[in-house]
Scaffold this motif. Structure first.
Motif, PDB file in Angstrom:
ATOM      1  N   ARG A 118       0.844  -1.208   0.000  1.00  0.00           N
ATOM      2  CA  ARG A 118       0.000   0.000   0.000  1.00  0.00           C
ATOM      3  C   ARG A 118       0.877   1.255   0.000  1.00  0.00           C
ATOM      4  O   ARG A 118       0.834   2.070   0.936  1.00  0.00           O
ATOM      5  N   PRO A 119       1.673   1.457  -1.052  1.00  0.00           N
ATOM      6  CA  PRO A 119       2.614   2.590  -1.064  1.00  0.00           C
ATOM      7  C   PRO A 119       1.929   3.951  -1.061  1.00  0.00           C
ATOM      8  O   PRO A 119       2.546   4.952  -0.688  1.00  0.00           O
ATOM      9  N   TRP A 120       0.668   3.997  -1.468  1.00  0.00           N
ATOM     10  CA  TRP A 120      -0.026   5.281  -1.504  1.00  0.00           C
ATOM     11  C   TRP A 120      -0.293   5.839  -0.104  1.00  0.00           C
ATOM     12  O   TRP A 120      -0.604   7.011   0.056  1.00  0.00           O
ATOM     13  N   LEU A 121      -0.179   4.997   0.929  1.00  0.00           N
ATOM     14  CA  LEU A 121      -0.419   5.478   2.286  1.00  0.00           C
ATOM     15  C   LEU A 121       0.587   6.565   2.677  1.00  0.00           C
ATOM     16  O   LEU A 121       0.247   7.523   3.378  1.00  0.00           O
ATOM     17  N   VAL A 122       1.839   6.414   2.226  1.00  0.00           N
ATOM     18  CA  VAL A 122       2.859   7.416   2.551  1.00  0.00           C
ATOM     19  C   VAL A 122       2.544   8.729   1.854  1.00  0.00           C
ATOM     20  O   VAL A 122       2.552   9.804   2.472  1.00  0.00           O
ATOM     21  N   SER A 123       2.242   8.665   0.556  1.00  0.00           N
ATOM     22  CA  SER A 123       1.927   9.887  -0.185  1.00  0.00           C
ATOM     23  C   SER A 123       0.680  10.555   0.365  1.00  0.00           C
ATOM     24  O   SER A 123       0.619  11.785   0.497  1.00  0.00           O
ATOM     25  N   GLY A 124      -0.329   9.749   0.693  1.00  0.00           N
ATOM     26  CA  GLY A 124      -1.547  10.308   1.258  1.00  0.00           C
ATOM     27  C   GLY A 124      -1.296  10.996   2.588  1.00  0.00           C
ATOM     28  O   GLY A 124      -1.871  12.052   2.875  1.00  0.00           O
ATOM     29  N   THR A 125      -0.421  10.420   3.396  1.00  0.00           N
ATOM     30  CA  THR A 125      -0.084  11.027   4.685  1.00  0.00           C
ATOM     31  C   THR A 125       0.637  12.359   4.493  1.00  0.00           C
ATOM     32  O   THR A 125       0.397  13.329   5.234  1.00  0.00           O
ATOM     33  N   VAL A 126       1.538  12.428   3.501  1.00  0.00           N
ATOM     34  CA  VAL A 126       2.234  13.688   3.209  1.00  0.00           C
ATOM     35  C   VAL A 126       1.236  14.758   2.770  1.00  0.00           C
ATOM     36  O   VAL A 126       1.292  15.909   3.231  1.00  0.00           O
ATOM     37  N   LEU A 127       0.305  14.382   1.910  1.00  0.00           N
ATOM     38  CA  LEU A 127      -0.719  15.328   1.470  1.00  0.00           C
ATOM     39  C   LEU A 127      -1.570  15.798   2.646  1.00  0.00           C
ATOM     40  O   LEU A 127      -1.879  16.989   2.767  1.00  0.00           O
ATOM     41  N   GLY A 137      -1.330  27.653  13.781  1.00  0.00           N
ATOM     42  CA  GLY A 137      -0.843  28.952  14.224  1.00  0.00           C
ATOM     43  C   GLY A 137       0.589  29.209  13.805  1.00  0.00           C
ATOM     44  O   GLY A 137       0.964  30.351  13.508  1.00  0.00           O
ATOM     45  N   LEU A 138       1.426  28.163  13.777  1.00  0.00           N
ATOM     46  CA  LEU A 138       2.817  28.331  13.344  1.00  0.00           C
ATOM     47  C   LEU A 138       2.867  28.820  11.912  1.00  0.00           C
ATOM     48  O   LEU A 138       3.669  29.704  11.577  1.00  0.00           O
ATOM     49  N   LYS A 139       2.026  28.272  11.062  1.00  0.00           N
ATOM     50  CA  LYS A 139       1.953  28.723   9.671  1.00  0.00           C
ATOM     51  C   LYS A 139       1.625  30.216   9.628  1.00  0.00           C
ATOM     52  O   LYS A 139       2.284  30.983   8.917  1.00  0.00           O
ATOM     53  N   TRP A 180       7.352  24.633   4.669  1.00  0.00           N
ATOM     54  CA  TRP A 180       8.012  23.329   4.664  1.00  0.00           C
ATOM     55  C   TRP A 180       7.065  22.202   4.263  1.00  0.00           C
ATOM     56  O   TRP A 180       7.452  21.291   3.513  1.00  0.00           O
ATOM     57  N   ALA A 181       5.824  22.260   4.745  1.00  0.00           N
ATOM     58  CA  ALA A 181       4.899  21.166   4.455  1.00  0.00           C
ATOM     59  C   ALA A 181       4.519  21.139   2.978  1.00  0.00           C
ATOM     60  O   ALA A 181       4.377  20.066   2.378  1.00  0.00           O
ATOM     61  N   LEU A 182       4.366  22.322   2.376  1.00  0.00           N
ATOM     62  CA  LEU A 182       4.069  22.369   0.944  1.00  0.00           C
ATOM     63  C   LEU A 182       5.240  21.846   0.124  1.00  0.00           C
ATOM     64  O   LEU A 182       5.058  21.140  -0.867  1.00  0.00           O
ATOM     65  N   MET A 183       6.461  22.188   0.545  1.00  0.00           N
ATOM     66  CA  MET A 183       7.624  21.692  -0.188  1.00  0.00           C
ATOM     67  C   MET A 183       7.793  20.184  -0.043  1.00  0.00           C
ATOM     68  O   MET A 183       8.340  19.523  -0.929  1.00  0.00           O
ATOM     69  N   LEU A 184       7.314  19.618   1.068  1.00  0.00           N
ATOM     70  CA  LEU A 184       7.373  18.162   1.221  1.00  0.00           C
ATOM     71  C   LEU A 184       6.552  17.454   0.143  1.00  0.00           C
ATOM     72  O   LEU A 184       6.821  16.300  -0.186  1.00  0.00           O
ATOM     73  N   LEU A 185       5.553  18.144  -0.380  1.00  0.00           N
ATOM     74  CA  LEU A 185       4.743  17.537  -1.434  1.00  0.00           C
ATOM     75  C   LEU A 185       5.578  17.185  -2.654  1.00  0.00           C
ATOM     76  O   LEU A 185       5.237  16.270  -3.401  1.00  0.00           O
ATOM     77  N   MET A 186       6.690  17.923  -2.860  1.00  0.00           N
ATOM     78  CA  MET A 186       7.529  17.618  -4.016  1.00  0.00           C
ATOM     79  C   MET A 186       8.247  16.281  -3.845  1.00  0.00           C
ATOM     80  O   MET A 186       8.700  15.696  -4.828  1.00  0.00           O
TER      81      MET A 186
END
Length: 248
Positions: A118-127, A137-139, A180-186
């Motif tokens: 189930r490799p999509w679980l990692v990508s889904g978690t990143v999204l 609040g940090l954002k 940082w979280a948006l860049m992790l999408l790459m």
């Protein structure tokens, strides 16, 4: 500086057009790729291009203000180089840590048959992480610093290359804090995936300079959460073009 951004985008376009970008995807570098140290260096080189293409455009207001202020210094070019070096150091350190964390994730998945199926679980978690972070609040606190470069310059600007480097590190820290979280999408979409690079760059620029940047950012967060749920559930009716980078 605009020439650097244009060159970075031209490199990304060439990488995708020739298929070379696929060789720099974290999966290709980690799974059956070159030795880890070679893969790390290759990724970090590609990461520099991606940071220049995606992050520098949103930092242009501050960079231009710094350039004007630095004209009165003895070595304005050196000061500007110090600012950029500090900024890139922050993003390079983040890229290196993210790559090593990704190596650990891959090894964990390879050692866990249930996750390997189930490799999509990692990508889904990143999204999902990127989407939820848009509401934190940090954002908001870090984004406020990036949205007001004049106030930032007034508070932290000092003359000299060393202070310029420190300013670049400080600005890079706030920039990292909001993006940082948006860049992790790459990582999930793949280095040099032009559609996601373009969409995320436009979002990060508007978040910092647009009048309704916070509202648009949260709308994007909601969209990412919904996409994450779609990836995690793997519905067959979703367009393959939308899910392709995140479903494998």
């Amino acid at each position: 500086m605009p020439a650097t951004i244009i060159a970075a985008w031209a490199t990304a376009v060439a990488a995708e057009a020739t298929g070379f970008g696929a060789r720099l995807h974290h999966d290709a570098l980690i799974e059956h790729g070159p030795p880890l140290w070679v893969g790390s260096l290759a990724f970090l080189l590609a990461w520099q291009v991606m940071v220049a293409a995606m992050m520098l455009p949103s930092s242009l207001p501050l960079i231009r203000m710094f350039g004007v202020a630095a004209r009165g210094q003895e070595r304005p070019g050196t000061a500007l180089a110090g600012l950029l070096a500090g900024y890139l150091l922050v993003w390079t350190a983040f890229g290196a840590m993210a790559f090593l964390a990704d190596v650990a994730v891959h090894r964990t998945v390879d050692a866990t048959p249930w996750m390997a199926e189930r490799p999509w679980l990692v990508s889904g978690t990143v999204l999902l992480t990127a989407g939820l972070f848009q509401f934190t609040g940090l954002k908001d606190r870090c984004l406020d610093k990036c949205r007001h470069p004049a106030m930032f310059m007034t508070r932290y600007y000092r003359r000299g290359p060393r202070h310029a480097f420190e300013l670049g590190v400080r600005h890079g820290g706030f920039c990292l804090g909001c993006c940082w979280a948006l860049m992790l999408l790459m990582f999930a979409a793949g280095v040099a995936h032009l559609a996601w690079m373009g969409a995320l760059t436009a979002l990060m620029i508007y978040e910092k300079v647009g009048r309704r940047g916070r509202e648009v950012g949260r709308a994007a967060g909601l969209g990412l959460v919904l996409l994450a749920l779609a990836v995690l559930l793997q519905p067959s009716w979703l367009p393959s073009l939308l899910l392709a980078p995140f479903s494998e």
